[in-house]
Each structure stands twice: as C-alpha cells, then as structure tokens.
Design an enzyme around this catalytic site. Structure first.
Site, mmCIF file in Angstrom:
data_model
loop_
_atom_site.group_PDB
_atom_site.id
_atom_site.type_symbol
_atom_site.label_atom_id
_atom_site.label_comp_id
_atom_site.label_asym_id
_atom_site.label_seq_id
_atom_site.Cartn_x
_atom_site.Cartn_y
_atom_site.Cartn_z
ATOM 1 N N ARG A 267 -5.871 0.218 -1.757
ATOM 2 C CA ARG A 267 -4.733 -0.222 -3.011
ATOM 3 C C ARG A 267 -6.115 -1.168 -3.931
ATOM 4 O O ARG A 267 -6.305 -1.607 -2.768
ATOM 5 C CB ARG A 267 -3.720 -1.040 -2.567
ATOM 6 C CG ARG A 267 -3.153 -0.045 -2.193
ATOM 7 C CD ARG A 267 -1.071 -0.941 -1.809
ATOM 8 N NE ARG A 267 -1.175 -2.124 -1.092
ATOM 9 C CZ ARG A 267 -1.307 -3.704 -1.157
ATOM 10 N NH1 ARG A 267 -0.457 -3.731 -2.284
ATOM 11 N NH2 ARG A 267 -1.274 -4.294 0.289
ATOM 12 N N LYS B 96 -5.546 -6.027 9.597
ATOM 13 C CA LYS B 96 -5.097 -4.898 8.996
ATOM 14 C C LYS B 96 -5.289 -3.236 10.009
ATOM 15 O O LYS B 96 -6.156 -3.007 10.764
ATOM 16 C CB LYS B 96 -5.950 -4.835 8.011
ATOM 17 C CG LYS B 96 -4.941 -3.373 6.877
ATOM 18 C CD LYS B 96 -4.314 -3.668 5.592
ATOM 19 C CE LYS B 96 -4.397 -3.093 4.711
ATOM 20 N NZ LYS B 96 -4.486 -2.992 3.198
ATOM 21 N N ARG C 70 -1.003 -19.438 3.777
ATOM 22 C CA ARG C 70 -2.170 -21.120 3.930
ATOM 23 C C ARG C 70 -2.980 -21.074 5.127
ATOM 24 O O ARG C 70 -2.844 -20.660 6.122
ATOM 25 C CB ARG C 70 -1.078 -21.663 3.780
ATOM 26 C CG ARG C 70 -0.601 -22.500 1.942
ATOM 27 C CD ARG C 70 -0.593 -23.353 2.355
ATOM 28 N NE ARG C 70 -0.199 -24.222 3.292
ATOM 29 C CZ ARG C 70 -0.028 -25.531 3.362
ATOM 30 N NH1 ARG C 70 0.519 -25.945 1.914
ATOM 31 N NH2 ARG C 70 0.245 -26.497 5.203
HETATM 32 C C1 BTN Z 1 -4.392 0.046 1.317
HETATM 33 O O1 BTN Z 1 -5.125 -0.412 0.457
HETATM 34 O O2 BTN Z 1 -3.744 -0.670 2.265
HETATM 35 C C2 BTN Z 1 -4.431 1.735 1.692
HETATM 36 C C3 BTN Z 1 -4.754 2.362 2.047
HETATM 37 C C4 BTN Z 1 -4.777 3.824 1.779
HETATM 38 C C5 BTN Z 1 -5.529 5.147 2.557
HETATM 39 C C6 BTN Z 1 -5.321 6.331 2.468
HETATM 40 S S1 BTN Z 1 -6.015 7.073 3.755
HETATM 41 C C7 BTN Z 1 -4.923 8.747 2.827
HETATM 42 C C8 BTN Z 1 -4.700 8.527 1.654
HETATM 43 N N1 BTN Z 1 -5.781 8.473 0.606
HETATM 44 C C9 BTN Z 1 -6.860 8.057 0.460
HETATM 45 O O3 BTN Z 1 -7.433 8.177 -0.831
HETATM 46 N N2 BTN Z 1 -5.884 6.490 0.792
HETATM 47 C C10 BTN Z 1 -4.897 7.094 1.427
#
Ligand code: BTN
Length: 338
Positions: free
Chosen positions: A132, A197, A333
């Site tokens: 993202r 994460k 925070r």
């Molecule tokens: C995030 O930033 O949290 C989302 C990550 C999403 C990664 C997945 S891996 C499979 C699919 N292909 C990609 O290029 N991105 C998503």
C-alpha cells in the site's frame, strides 16, 4: 545459447531449486547430466543459489549438494486437493508462478483481457511486489505467501469500501484455523503479532461509477524471512515461524486455508457487506479502546479507537464526539506502544 548459458538462465536455476528442494544430496555429476553441462557449470550455478534463497547450500565431496533445509514449494495440485468443494466452486483458475513481477499486476492485466471472477495467482517470488501507499513488498523466493484473487461484482466500486476489512478478517480466520495464536488486526487491514506486521493486503478496485466493478485482492504473508531479507522493510515485521503456533505450517496447506477464507469473504460480501462481520472484526482489532493517532498526509488526529462501522470506517473519539474516518495510517501513541 550455449549449454552453460542455458544453465545460467533463470528457468534452469529454478529447475535446480526444484530438484534440491527435498533437502537431500544430489551429486554434481547427476545434475550436470540432467542439464547437459559440466560439473563446474553446476558448481557455479549452485553458488548463486545461497544468495537467492538466503540459505546455505552444503557441498560435500563425494555426495554432492543439498540445501541447508528442505523447501516446500507451492504446488497447484496439492493446494487444490486441500480445498473444500465450496471453495473449488468459487475458483475459476489457480496459477502458481515461479517468478512474476507482481501477482496483483498479473491479475489486473488478466482482468483487462476478460479473465473471469475467481482467478487466483500465487508466486514463489515477486520481482516488483507492491504494498500500500506505493511501498515495495519484499518478496524473496520460496518463502512467504504472495497471493492474488480477481473477483467481479455488479456493484459500484464505492460500495466495496469495507471489502478490504473483510479480507483482513478472513486472513486472521485462516491463520487461526492453522493453529496460529495471538494474531490480530490493525485498521484497515494489516495483520499483526505483538505490534509487528505479519501480513498485509492490497485491494485494487476499478469499474464503472454505477457498477460493475472488479477487484484484485492481494495478500502478502511473511512465513519465513531472514533478518537480511527483512532489512528492506520499513516497519516492524515478523514472520510466521516466529509466532506461537506458526512453526512448521505447510505453505500449501496455508495457501489452501487462505483461499478458503478469502474466496468465502469475496463471495459473501456481495450479499451481506461488512455488517455480519462487525463484532468479530472489533474483537480481533488489536488497537480498539486504545489511544491512537491517525495520520492522513500532513493531518494527524488523535483519539480513542472505538472500532469500525458498517462501511469499514474507523471510529475515533477525539474528545468532541466520535468521528468516522475512511483513510489514514493508524499508530499507537508513542508512550502507549507496549
Ligand atoms: C501492504 O502494504 O500491507 C499490502 C501488501 C500486499 C502485498 C501483496 S503480495 C501479493 C500481491 N502482489 C503484490 O504486488 N502485492 C500484493
């Protein structure tokens, strides 16, 4: 192309990995015969593998080569055989790629060509995995899950706002079904363990303003990531191998469990939206009831996290009432982060 040129090619390297994946010794001579090259050419190629896999490759005189630990590569037939009938009915195609730019990009291209709902793409490696907010998603070979699903809806894109939250919950359900403990959600759809994460979702929605629409749901889940591989990740991260209940889970079984839950979530959202999932989502929300900051570009709002509403918006009690927010990055925070 010369024989050693052929062996240098990526396809052959991946073929070599498939042979060595069992973790047993393979003699240099047998490998050389298989690829029709010299033993020296095999040795050269094997040396490149430890970097690609971030794993030692043992070379023992008289025995040959073996990986320091076996690799479980993804196999479409194994995944399919672990799926319940209802999931198979939702699946139109299941592709497993050895290496791809991005499973999401691949399905977005396929969607333009008219690919049907329920097409699934998995890969062992992504060369330009996308996260993202334009971030890169670290996607090394042979570990982790990179999975995308194409789904089509009659509704307008606007009506799919809560879908990414449903997908996050589906991921948590799949992990729980595999015995993984203590994993939860951070709005809108990060899967965390102890503030780090574990998995993230990227939903790319497009369509006509009045419908229909299409979504490519992409999930990246760290199953095993070395410290070196994780260096490029810009936030605290964890892999499944470090989470209670997460060791020794089969990647194929995990892929099947994720498909079962994600395809059910995609199909169910069409009829029911997010409403039936609200209680469960709020129960799994790791930050609910905590004082958080929501960052929207330059703007930062602080308040008590009161859960989510039926549209998937975050509810923040900032002292002057509870307000709904549809976008932003949530963080605890600083002095509240345990
Ligand atoms: C995030 O930033 O949290 C989302 C990550 C999403 C990664 C997945 S891996 C499979 C699919 N292909 C990609 O290029 N991105 C998503």
């Amino acid at each position: 192309m010369s024989a050693s040129g052929k062996l240098r090619s990526m396809d052959t390297r991946h073929h070599l990995i498939r042979l060595l994946a069992d973790g047993h010794f393979h003699s240099g001579e047998a490998l050389a015969q298989r690829f029709g090259v010299s033993r020296a050419a095999v040795w050269k190629q094997v040396q490149g593998l430890s970097g690609l896999l971030d794993m030692e490759v043992h070379a023992v005189r008289g025995r040959g080569y073996r990986l320091a630990r076996p690799l479980e590569l993804l196999d479409p037939e194994t995944i399919r055989s672990a799926l319940p009938a209802a999931t198979c009915a939702r699946l139109s195609a299941l592709e497993v790629h050895t290496s791809i730019d991005s499973t999401n990009s691949h399905l977005m291209r396929a969607a333009v060509e008219g690919a049907p709902s329920g097409q699934v793409c998995l890969a062992e490696q992504q060369t330009t995995g996308r996260g993202r907010r334009g971030r890169h998603w670290v996607s090394p070979f042979g570990s982790n899950i990179y999975l995308s699903i194409l789904w089509r809806y009659p509704q307008a894109p606007m009506e799919l706002s809560g879908l990414s939250l449903a997908a996050g919950l589906a991921t948590v359900r799949a992990l729980a079904a595999q015995g993984v403990q203590g994993v939860g959600l951070k709005w809108p759809n990060d899967v965390l363990w102890q503030g780090k994460k574990l998995a993230g979702l990227l939903l790319e929605v497009s369509g006509e303003s009045g419908g229909p629409s299409q979504v490519v749901l992409g999930l990246g889940l760290n199953t095993r990531l070395s410290a070196r591989q994780g260096e490029a990740i810009e936030q605290p991260w964890v892999d499944l191998a470090s989470v209670p209940g997460g060791q020794g889970i089969s990647r194929n079984a995990l892929a099947a469990a994720l498909l079962e839950q994600l395809l059910a979530a995609l199909a169910g959202f069409h009829h029911q939206g997010l409403s039936p999932l609200l209680d469960e989502w709020n129960r799994n929300d790791l930050y609910r009831g905590k004082r958080v900051q929501l960052r929207m570009g330059e703007r930062v709002v602080e308040g008590i996290h009161r859960g989510i509403d039926g549209s998937g918006a975050l509810l923040l009690d900032s002292g002057d009432g509870v307000h709904a927010f549809h976008a932003g990055e949530v963080s605890l925070r600083a002095n509240d982060a345990a």
